[in-house]
Design a protein around this motif. Structure first.
Motif, PDB file in Angstrom:
ATOM      1  N   GLY A 182       0.734  -1.223  -0.036  1.00  0.00           N
ATOM      2  CA  GLY A 182      -0.071   0.176  -0.093  1.00  0.00           C
ATOM      3  C   GLY A 182       0.924   1.306  -0.058  1.00  0.00           C
ATOM      4  O   GLY A 182       2.002   1.251  -0.281  1.00  0.00           O
ATOM      5  N   ALA A 183       0.248   2.509   0.331  1.00  0.00           N
ATOM      6  CA  ALA A 183       0.880   3.733   0.224  1.00  0.00           C
ATOM      7  C   ALA A 183       1.944   4.039   1.154  1.00  0.00           C
ATOM      8  O   ALA A 183       2.008   3.290   2.404  1.00  0.00           O
ATOM      9  CB  ALA A 183      -0.226   4.777   0.458  1.00  0.00           C
ATOM     10  N   ALA A 184       3.128   4.586   0.928  1.00  0.00           N
ATOM     11  CA  ALA A 184       4.388   4.729   1.733  1.00  0.00           C
ATOM     12  C   ALA A 184       4.900   5.923   1.065  1.00  0.00           C
ATOM     13  O   ALA A 184       4.483   6.435  -0.151  1.00  0.00           O
ATOM     14  CB  ALA A 184       5.249   3.351   1.803  1.00  0.00           C
ATOM     15  N   THR A 185       6.058   6.138   2.103  1.00  0.00           N
ATOM     16  CA  THR A 185       6.736   7.733   1.428  1.00  0.00           C
ATOM     17  C   THR A 185       8.041   7.467   1.522  1.00  0.00           C
ATOM     18  O   THR A 185       8.537   6.877   2.483  1.00  0.00           O
ATOM     19  CB  THR A 185       6.417   8.577   2.278  1.00  0.00           C
ATOM     20  N   VAL A 186       8.882   7.767   0.459  1.00  0.00           N
ATOM     21  CA  VAL A 186      10.393   7.698   0.684  1.00  0.00           C
ATOM     22  C   VAL A 186      11.050   9.167   0.502  1.00  0.00           C
ATOM     23  O   VAL A 186      10.790   9.896  -0.250  1.00  0.00           O
ATOM     24  CB  VAL A 186      11.180   7.075  -0.369  1.00  0.00           C
ATOM     25  N   SER A 187      11.660   9.471   1.811  1.00  0.00           N
ATOM     26  CA  SER A 187      12.308  10.774   1.705  1.00  0.00           C
ATOM     27  C   SER A 187      13.734  10.525   1.677  1.00  0.00           C
ATOM     28  O   SER A 187      14.459   9.632   2.042  1.00  0.00           O
ATOM     29  CB  SER A 187      12.123  11.278   3.238  1.00  0.00           C
ATOM     30  N   VAL A 188      14.342  11.554   0.584  1.00  0.00           N
ATOM     31  CA  VAL A 188      15.789  11.418   0.526  1.00  0.00           C
ATOM     32  C   VAL A 188      16.589  12.623   0.613  1.00  0.00           C
ATOM     33  O   VAL A 188      16.087  13.799   0.785  1.00  0.00           O
ATOM     34  CB  VAL A 188      15.735  11.506  -1.268  1.00  0.00           C
ATOM     35  N   THR A 189      17.710  12.598   1.357  1.00  0.00           N
ATOM     36  CA  THR A 189      18.413  13.478   1.864  1.00  0.00           C
ATOM     37  C   THR A 189      19.899  13.370   1.107  1.00  0.00           C
ATOM     38  O   THR A 189      20.570  12.248   1.184  1.00  0.00           O
ATOM     39  CB  THR A 189      18.703  13.471   3.450  1.00  0.00           C
ATOM     40  N   LEU A 190      20.293  14.290   0.582  1.00  0.00           N
ATOM     41  CA  LEU A 190      21.615  14.509  -0.129  1.00  0.00           C
ATOM     42  C   LEU A 190      22.873  14.536   1.016  1.00  0.00           C
ATOM     43  O   LEU A 190      22.763  15.690   1.926  1.00  0.00           O
ATOM     44  CB  LEU A 190      21.889  15.594  -0.933  1.00  0.00           C
ATOM     45  N   LEU A 191      23.608  13.625   1.241  1.00  0.00           N
ATOM     46  CA  LEU A 191      24.964  13.776   2.264  1.00  0.00           C
ATOM     47  C   LEU A 191      25.981  14.479   1.654  1.00  0.00           C
ATOM     48  O   LEU A 191      26.768  15.345   2.637  1.00  0.00           O
ATOM     49  CB  LEU A 191      25.018  12.578   2.749  1.00  0.00           C
ATOM     50  N   ARG A 192      26.463  14.118   0.408  1.00  0.00           N
ATOM     51  CA  ARG A 192      27.647  14.574  -0.232  1.00  0.00           C
ATOM     52  C   ARG A 192      27.481  14.481  -1.753  1.00  0.00           C
ATOM     53  O   ARG A 192      26.904  13.463  -2.410  1.00  0.00           O
ATOM     54  CB  ARG A 192      28.775  13.830   0.440  1.00  0.00           C
TER      55      ARG A 192
END
Length: 205
Positions: A68-78
């Motif tokens: 079902g529905a989910a979310t992926v958060s993305v953070t740039l580290l380098r």
């Protein structure tokens, strides 16, 4: 049946996060397959990144999400010229289910310039055993086997009849049922499809 691309598709939400509809077909029993979840995380990073391909992925699985529905958060580290590092977090109902550190780069079609690994010796594909999604006597179904065809080397299959090979080795032919070629994201699934290697040693715990 969704294709692999459809089952891992992400939609940008506009705040460094992506919506995804987790497909329950890509599961072992009632738990979504770890390689599939890594591919979803990788798909979101690939959508966010300047570099196209995941070249290294490390994932911690904290709790199993449901289909079902989910979310992926993305953070740039380098961010670098040849590769960049990201953190990706899969969340469902406000709870973090998996966290990944992903190095993103660019791969080409060139042959490896060095390898000491000999090609595996396997019987022809048609002589190997196609694993069913619901094997006779199995404790639970493996829906994943309807979307990833897994033909196991008969020499690896002794554990199924109480005669483990004790070799600590397994081999198989793998094919996506939708007919698409393997790519850097779907290989995350392929690397984790085989029955646990401990079964060939007679260990079930």
């Amino acid at each position: 049946m969704k294709t692999f691309a459809e089952a891992t598709a992400v939609t940008a939400r506009g705040d460094d996060a992506y919506r995804v509809e987790l497909d329950p077909q890509w599961a072992v029993g009632d738990k979504l397959h770890g390689g599939y979840l890594m591919a979803v995380l990788g798909r979101a990073v690939s959508a966010a990144a300047g570099h196209e391909h995941p070249v290294a992925v490390t994932t911690s699985f904290l709790r199993p999400p449901a289909g079902g529905a989910a979310t992926v958060s993305v953070t740039l580290l380098r961010e670098g010229r040849g590769s960049s590092q990201y953190r990706a977090s899969l969340q469902q109902d406000g709870t973090v289910c998996a966290e990944a550190l992903i190095t993103q780069g660019g791969l080409d079609d060139a042959e490896p310039f060095w390898s000491a690994a000999p090609p595996p010796e396997l019987p022809p594909e048609d002589d190997c055993v196609l694993l069913p999604a619901l094997a006779p006597g199995a404790a639970f179904p493996v829906p994943l086997l309807d979307v990833v065809e897994h033909r196991l080397d008969p020499a690896s299959l002794g554990f199924a009849v109480g005669q483990p090979s004790k070799s600590g080795r397994t081999g198989a032919w793998l094919r996506l049922a939708d007919g698409s070629d393997w790519d850097p994201l779907s290989l995350l699934v392929a690397l984790d499809v085989a029955p646990p290697i401990s079964l060939t040693l007679g260990m079930t715990g």
